[in-house]
Design a protein around this motif. Structure first.
Motif, PDB file in Angstrom:
ATOM      1  N   VAL A   1      -5.549 -12.215   4.565  1.00  0.00           N
ATOM      2  CA  VAL A   1      -4.913 -10.932   4.867  1.00  0.00           C
ATOM      3  C   VAL A   1      -3.499 -10.925   4.303  1.00  0.00           C
ATOM      4  CG1 VAL A   1      -4.082  -9.425   6.716  1.00  0.00           C
ATOM      5  CG2 VAL A   1      -6.285 -10.605   6.945  1.00  0.00           C
ATOM      6  N   GLY A   2      -3.129  -9.820   3.656  1.00  0.00           N
ATOM      7  CA  GLY A   2      -1.787  -9.751   3.083  1.00  0.00           C
ATOM      8  C   GLY A   2      -1.215  -8.357   3.081  1.00  0.00           C
ATOM      9  N   CYS A   3      -0.031  -8.248   2.510  1.00  0.00           N
ATOM     10  CA  CYS A   3       0.636  -6.958   2.343  1.00  0.00           C
ATOM     11  C   CYS A   3       1.169  -6.866   0.921  1.00  0.00           C
ATOM     12  CB  CYS A   3       1.801  -6.791   3.325  1.00  0.00           C
ATOM     13  SG  CYS A   3       1.294  -6.501   5.036  1.00  0.00           S
ATOM     14  N   SER A   4       1.147  -5.668   0.387  1.00  0.00           N
ATOM     15  CA  SER A   4       1.722  -5.422  -0.932  1.00  0.00           C
ATOM     16  C   SER A   4       2.695  -4.263  -0.825  1.00  0.00           C
ATOM     17  CB  SER A   4       0.630  -5.093  -1.958  1.00  0.00           C
ATOM     18  OG  SER A   4       0.128  -3.782  -1.762  1.00  0.00           O
ATOM     19  N   GLY A   5       3.615  -4.210  -1.771  1.00  0.00           N
ATOM     20  CA  GLY A   5       4.585  -3.130  -1.776  1.00  0.00           C
ATOM     21  C   GLY A   5       5.687  -3.414  -2.771  1.00  0.00           C
ATOM     22  N   TYR A   6       6.618  -2.485  -2.883  1.00  0.00           N
ATOM     23  CA  TYR A   6       7.718  -2.646  -3.837  1.00  0.00           C
ATOM     24  C   TYR A   6       8.986  -3.223  -3.201  1.00  0.00           C
ATOM     25  CZ  TYR A   6      11.102  -1.646  -7.522  1.00  0.00           C
ATOM     26  OH  TYR A   6      12.099  -1.762  -8.472  1.00  0.00           O
ATOM     27  N   PRO A   7       9.536  -2.634  -2.126  1.00  0.00           N
ATOM     28  CA  PRO A   7      10.782  -3.185  -1.566  1.00  0.00           C
ATOM     29  C   PRO A   7      10.536  -4.540  -0.898  1.00  0.00           C
ATOM     30  CG  PRO A   7      10.406  -0.919  -0.835  1.00  0.00           C
ATOM     31  CD  PRO A   7       9.122  -1.414  -1.415  1.00  0.00           C
TER      32      PRO A   7
END
Length: 336
Positions: A155-161
């Protein structure tokens, strides 16, 4: 028979296949390209494919390509990473509810003709309130439940900031349920190397796997220059075009320079892999060539050409005023 990947530990190749490029957002995809590109990737040792429901028909196209290669490369020989939560351009087209998250995973499984997904990220976490990600009835709750069932492995998270990603990672660590993976993009490039500074903080928050995407800065560093839709301001886009000219004047290609720079992040700060968008077999071969150059230099068997040293010096001078500049995300248009 192709070599199986580890099912007990995520052991990804140093380069990963960014299947968002298969959506056709950058170029028109010709018939046969996806299967040929995936085959070239797998034959060259690339074992992670990254996609998302947001990337147009990418999941369908990737699923068909991998299914077409199943005799040579069965499902056990590679990892699939996808995302959930983002289904359109604006913030109105996000849904981080647990119910939609479970539904999204099932849709991805069907599209890619698989019974499990190796990594699922909450996609572009900065677009939604913090509680929608980490709170009761939210996306992470659903993903960890699916992980307990073996449907999702990591399980993970992605994003720019990076600050938003770190806030979530630290919250989950304090909760005793640390994120397995963080996918960052455009933060280890010729223009922005902030990921190197954040890496130790992510590790301290219990994140085991750190992945970097878009080494070309979302097509900012390419011979044709940045696409018109690129979110960087006009001055940076102009500087990027100038960098391409500098590279050409030294007999070099800006995309290859940007790639080799980004690929060096593995040894610089413990990066697990770099996800690079690939459309066709020739692009896979070029990416692998750039990666091999980096490995030869690190081993001391190949020197950096003087032309490259001179070009990079000028490029870094041009980019100096914009070093580590990060554009707004979500943009004003995406907030509409």
């Amino acid at each position: 028979m192709a070599k199986k990947v580890s099912q007990t530990e995520l052991q990804v190749s140093e380069l990963s296949f960014g299947a968002g490029a298969l959506s056709g957002v950058y170029d028109k995809i010709e018939e046969g390209w996806p299967l040929q590109a995936c085959q070239a990737a797998l034959r060259n040792g690339i074992n992670l494919f990254d996609t998302s429901p947001y990337y147009g028909r990418s999941e369908y196209i990737l699923g068909d390509a991998l299914d077409g290669l199943k005799e040579e490369f069965p499902r056990s020989s590679y990892y699939i990473a996808t995302k959930c939560g983002r289904y359109g351009y604006t913030t109105k087209e996000f849904d981080y509810s647990a119910a939609r998250t479970r539904e999204s995973v099932q849709e991805s499984l069907k599209r890619m003709k698989t019974s499990y997904l190796d990594i699922v990220y909450c996609h572009d976490v900065e677009f939604v309130p913090f509680e929608n990600v980490v709170g009761e009835g939210g996306a992470l709750e659903a993903l960890y439940d699916l992980k307990s069932q073996g449907i999702v492995k990591y399980v993970g998270c992605s994003g720019y900031p990076l600050s938003v990603l770190l806030k979530i990672a630290e919250h989950q660590h304090q909760k005793g349920q640390p994120l397995d993976a963080i996918l960052s993009y455009c933060h280890y490039t010729l223009q922005n190397t902030s990921l190197a500074d954040y890496a130790p903080r992510f590790r301290a928050a219990g994140v085991k796997h750190l992945l970097n995407a878009s080494p070309l800065g979302m097509a900012m560093f390419r011979s044709a220059g940045p696409p018109d839709w690129h979110p960087a301001h006009a001055e940076l886009r102009k500087a990027a075009r100038q960098c391409a000219v500098i590279a050409e004047e030294h007999g070099l290609n800006i995309a290859e320079l940007a790639s080799t720079f980004s690929f060096s992040g593995r040894d610089q700060f413990g990066l697990d892999t770099t996800v690079i968008g690939l459309e066709k077999a020739e692009e896979v071969e070029r990416a692998m060539d750039a990666w091999k150059v980096v490995k030869e230099r690190e081993a001391g068997t190949k020197a950096v050409p003087q032309a490259e040293i001179d070009a990079l010096k000028k490029i870094h001078e041009v980019l100096a005023p914009y070093k580590n500049y990060a554009w707004q995300s979500p943009s004003a248009k995406e907030m509409a």
